[in-house]
Design an enzyme around this catalytic site. Sequence first.
Site, PDB file in Angstrom:
ATOM      1  N   ASP A  37      15.711  34.794 151.823  1.00 48.79           N
ATOM      2  CA  ASP A  37      14.297  34.600 152.149  1.00 48.79           C
ATOM      3  C   ASP A  37      13.436  35.079 150.987  1.00 48.79           C
ATOM      4  OD1 ASP A  37      12.962  34.137 155.203  1.00 48.79           O
ATOM      5  OD2 ASP A  37      11.602  34.906 153.669  1.00 48.79           O
ATOM      6  N   ASP A  63      13.517  32.341 146.406  1.00 44.98           N
ATOM      7  CA  ASP A  63      12.453  31.344 146.512  1.00 44.98           C
ATOM      8  C   ASP A  63      13.116  29.987 146.402  1.00 44.98           C
ATOM      9  OD1 ASP A  63      10.368  29.583 146.256  1.00 44.98           O
ATOM     10  OD2 ASP A  63       9.411  30.590 144.545  1.00 44.98           O
ATOM     11  N   ASN A  90      17.500  26.155 156.825  1.00 42.54           N
ATOM     12  CA  ASN A  90      16.640  26.478 157.956  1.00 42.54           C
ATOM     13  C   ASN A  90      15.182  26.683 157.564  1.00 42.54           C
ATOM     14  OD1 ASN A  90      15.912  27.792 160.675  1.00 42.54           O
ATOM     15  ND2 ASN A  90      15.549  29.456 159.225  1.00 42.54           N
ATOM     16  N   TYR A 155       4.588  17.401 157.274  1.00 44.60           N
ATOM     17  CA  TYR A 155       5.723  17.912 158.045  1.00 44.60           C
ATOM     18  C   TYR A 155       6.594  16.758 158.529  1.00 44.60           C
ATOM     19  CZ  TYR A 155       8.296  20.949 161.244  1.00 44.60           C
ATOM     20  OH  TYR A 155       9.284  21.666 161.881  1.00 44.60           O
ATOM     21  N   LYS A 159      10.470  16.072 157.410  1.00 41.87           N
ATOM     22  CA  LYS A 159      11.558  16.135 158.383  1.00 41.87           C
ATOM     23  C   LYS A 159      12.239  14.778 158.574  1.00 41.87           C
ATOM     24  CE  LYS A 159      11.516  20.531 159.373  1.00 41.87           C
ATOM     25  NZ  LYS A 159      12.667  21.392 159.016  1.00 41.87           N
TER      26      LYS A 159
END
Length: 241
Positions: A37, A63, A90, A155, A159
């Site tokens: 993360d 990153d 994720n 988004y 996706k």
Amino acid sequence: METLRGKVALVTGGARGLGVAIGEALAEVGAIVILADIRIDLAEQAAKNLQAKGMEAIALSLDITNEQQIESAIQKILDQHGKVDILVNNAGTDVTLPVEELSIEDWDRVMNVNLRAPFILSKFILPLMKQQGSGHIVNIASTAAKRAWANASAYHASKWGLMGLSHTLHVEGRPHGVKVTAVVAGGMRTPFLLDRFPDIDPAVLQDPKNVADTVRYVLMQPSETVIPEVMVIPMRETSWP
């Protein structure tokens, strides 16, 4: 069912929300979980929480929009563990604005995190898995990859693109013993939604643990079986009919 004991699992966005839940779901069955993360402080705390329960978890500062950092992180994992068995793409982000108000910079940021990063991570890790003759990439998609609503163009685009990437990787990986799965997740009680939409009713969302358990189930299928796509949605949430 396959065992995950001793498997090395890299989970992006592993510092909170679904990432933490996936990390715990895999670690509790013996996987060595690497929580990657950009918020290393949160990742370290998440790893410590799992370690306190007797699980093997490691925090990794990463990153995912920086390909040099990705390459260095993968090399670090290889130096320490010699392999990468599982990659869970994720990490995700969103900007809730109509197209005419969405800046090019915001568009690029969402695409970089949600689509470009999974491509780069897969580009570097898939050859390692092919060489091993085994491995599993899990891409966390969304019901936003199946339909569309207003004020989420970046988004949705990211996706929908991730679904295309995931299914292509599935086709390319299968001849080499590498599995690829897209997990289409509906709304969850995580900061991703709750921080941005404080008026949302948590009762219509699902516990991220439920999605994490599905990820674990997919990863534990027998070697002769792969699940290319699975959808996990709350009973009442309306992002999917």
